[in-house]
Scaffold this active site. Sequence first.
Site, PDB file in Angstrom:
ATOM      1  N   LYS A   1       8.912  79.337  54.553  1.00 12.62           N
ATOM      2  CA  LYS A   1       9.344  81.091  54.067  1.00 12.62           C
ATOM      3  C   LYS A   1       8.161  81.452  53.384  1.00 12.62           C
ATOM      4  O   LYS A   1       7.761  82.420  53.037  1.00 12.62           O
ATOM      5  CB  LYS A   1      10.555  80.953  53.182  1.00 12.62           C
TER       6      LYS A   1
ATOM      7  N   TYR B   1      12.066  73.889  54.851  1.00 16.41           N
ATOM      8  CA  TYR B   1      12.591  75.306  54.602  1.00 16.41           C
ATOM      9  C   TYR B   1      11.438  76.328  53.704  1.00 16.41           C
ATOM     10  O   TYR B   1      11.118  77.399  53.998  1.00 16.41           O
ATOM     11  CB  TYR B   1      14.001  75.433  54.415  1.00 16.41           C
TER      12      TYR B   1
HETATM   13  N1  LIG Z   1      21.963  82.421  53.189  1.00 15.43           N
HETATM   14  C1  LIG Z   1      21.162  82.386  52.296  1.00 15.43           C
HETATM   15  O1  LIG Z   1      21.291  82.212  51.034  1.00 15.43           O
HETATM   16  C2  LIG Z   1      19.704  82.937  52.489  1.00 15.43           C
HETATM   17  C3  LIG Z   1      19.100  83.162  51.279  1.00 15.43           C
HETATM   18  C4  LIG Z   1      17.377  83.711  51.813  1.00 15.43           C
HETATM   19  C5  LIG Z   1      17.073  83.752  52.969  1.00 15.43           C
HETATM   20  N2  LIG Z   1      18.008  83.609  54.002  1.00 15.43           N
HETATM   21  C6  LIG Z   1      17.500  83.948  55.375  1.00 15.43           C
HETATM   22  O2  LIG Z   1      18.362  84.891  55.976  1.00 15.43           O
HETATM   23  C7  LIG Z   1      18.387  84.840  57.457  1.00 15.43           C
HETATM   24  C8  LIG Z   1      19.754  84.786  58.123  1.00 15.43           C
HETATM   25  O3  LIG Z   1      20.253  83.528  57.410  1.00 15.43           O
HETATM   26  P1  LIG Z   1      21.965  83.434  57.219  1.00 15.43           P
HETATM   27  O4  LIG Z   1      22.209  82.806  55.978  1.00 15.43           O
HETATM   28  O5  LIG Z   1      22.749  84.634  57.750  1.00 15.43           O
HETATM   29  O6  LIG Z   1      22.205  82.179  58.285  1.00 15.43           O
HETATM   30  P2  LIG Z   1      23.160  81.860  59.298  1.00 15.43           P
HETATM   31  O7  LIG Z   1      24.669  82.409  59.065  1.00 15.43           O
HETATM   32  O8  LIG Z   1      22.997  80.493  59.619  1.00 15.43           O
HETATM   33  O9  LIG Z   1      22.551  82.889  60.466  1.00 15.43           O
HETATM   34  C9  LIG Z   1      21.554  82.372  61.044  1.00 15.43           C
HETATM   35  C10 LIG Z   1      21.246  83.425  62.333  1.00 15.43           C
HETATM   36  O10 LIG Z   1      20.305  83.195  62.874  1.00 15.43           O
HETATM   37  C11 LIG Z   1      20.217  82.901  64.384  1.00 15.43           C
HETATM   38  N3  LIG Z   1      19.314  81.937  64.943  1.00 15.43           N
HETATM   39  C12 LIG Z   1      18.905  80.728  64.758  1.00 15.43           C
HETATM   40  N4  LIG Z   1      17.950  80.203  65.505  1.00 15.43           N
HETATM   41  C13 LIG Z   1      17.766  81.131  66.419  1.00 15.43           C
HETATM   42  C14 LIG Z   1      16.831  81.170  67.510  1.00 15.43           C
HETATM   43  N5  LIG Z   1      15.949  80.247  67.741  1.00 15.43           N
HETATM   44  N6  LIG Z   1      16.712  82.425  68.136  1.00 15.43           N
HETATM   45  C15 LIG Z   1      17.599  83.386  67.834  1.00 15.43           C
HETATM   46  N7  LIG Z   1      18.409  83.387  66.837  1.00 15.43           N
HETATM   47  C16 LIG Z   1      18.663  82.396  65.997  1.00 15.43           C
HETATM   48  C17 LIG Z   1      21.590  82.101  64.447  1.00 15.43           C
HETATM   49  O11 LIG Z   1      22.251  81.845  65.599  1.00 15.43           O
HETATM   50  P3  LIG Z   1      23.303  80.954  66.048  1.00 15.43           P
HETATM   51  O12 LIG Z   1      24.610  81.407  65.659  1.00 15.43           O
HETATM   52  O13 LIG Z   1      23.015  80.780  67.785  1.00 15.43           O
HETATM   53  O14 LIG Z   1      22.835  79.524  65.365  1.00 15.43           O
HETATM   54  C18 LIG Z   1      22.174  82.984  63.536  1.00 15.43           C
HETATM   55  O15 LIG Z   1      22.666  84.208  64.261  1.00 15.43           O
HETATM   56  C19 LIG Z   1      17.457  83.724  57.495  1.00 15.43           C
HETATM   57  O16 LIG Z   1      16.116  83.899  57.913  1.00 15.43           O
HETATM   58  C20 LIG Z   1      17.525  82.743  56.380  1.00 15.43           C
HETATM   59  O17 LIG Z   1      16.421  81.936  56.155  1.00 15.43           O
HETATM   60  C21 LIG Z   1      19.370  83.180  53.894  1.00 15.43           C
END
Ligand SMILES: NC(=O)c1ccc[n+]([C@@H]2O[C@H](COP(=O)([O-])OP(=O)(O)OC[C@H]3O[C@@H](n4cnc5c(N)ncnc54)[C@H](OP(=O)(O)O)[C@@H]3O)[C@@H](O)[C@H]2O)c1
Length: 247
Positions: free
Chosen positions: A168, A164
Amino acid sequence: MTTIALITGANKGIGFATAQLLGARGAVVLAGARDESRGRQAERDLLAGGAEARFMPLDVTDDKSVTRAAEWIDAEYGVLDILVNNAGITRGDGGGRPSETTLGTLRAVYETNVFGVVAVTNAMLPLLRRAAAARIVNVSSEVGSITSMTDPDSPLYPMASVPYPSSKAALNMVTAMYAKELRDTRIKVNAANPGYCATDLNGRRGFRTPRQGAEVSAHLATLPADGPTGTFWGHLWASGGEGILPW
Ligand SMILES: NC(=O)c1ccc[n+]([C@@H]2O[C@H](COP(=O)([O-])OP(=O)(O)OC[C@H]3O[C@@H](n4cnc5c(N)ncnc54)[C@H](OP(=O)(O)O)[C@@H]3O)[C@@H](O)[C@H]2O)c1
């Protein structure tokens, strides 16, 4: 004038909250989701909240799906103003430890977090170029900052994981290079750090809300004409504030 915004991975978490925020600001929100029932549910929830939203079938790792999405947006609107590359996954063998990382895991994470972003961006660029002031937001993470991850004083220093964080870090370079290529256009390209938000990605352990994370993406998605491009901006873990992060 109507603003058309595509958010990938908009069916839950930070992506859904970003769709809510951009919808509340008057954008037509194309809620990207790879699963039809989850996407339709998100569309219903966004509409119920007052946003003008449409489910956009989109698996960022599937070339055909990406091409179909671009063709559909072209046919429906002929333009795209905002692209939020939000879809992301995390996986790790042995907690992601470099010595235990398998190529299968690495490839899977890169397919979504890096290759998916390039595929979607390149498919959408002809539409973004037609917009008066297009914005691309690549949702990154502070764990993609080599500076933060190697600083003994950083709260992130104890983490030693490859899939991961390195995906990034690659996404950060991707962002900087698109910004460089597009610097003489009306398109701004920035990387967002939502901070550690409670979502399914981390078993809801984050100390920020998805909404707080989404504020970062929404800010970069609506930058004014004199706003920056080619930056990494968002939550700063050490200080708790917001600002430019080191690459
Ligand atoms: N949460 C944190 O603390 C955090 C911190 C820094 C950065 N981020 C970044 O923020 C972004 C959103 O993450 P989140 O925390 O909201 O996670 P999340 O709740 O797991 O949501 C991830 C989303 O991405 C979708 N996804 C995964 N693979 C995909 C694909 N091949 N095609 C289309 N959609 C896909 C998932 O769909 P499904 O429901 O179908 O799986 C879900 O809608 C990510 O890029 C993550 O790396 C998160």
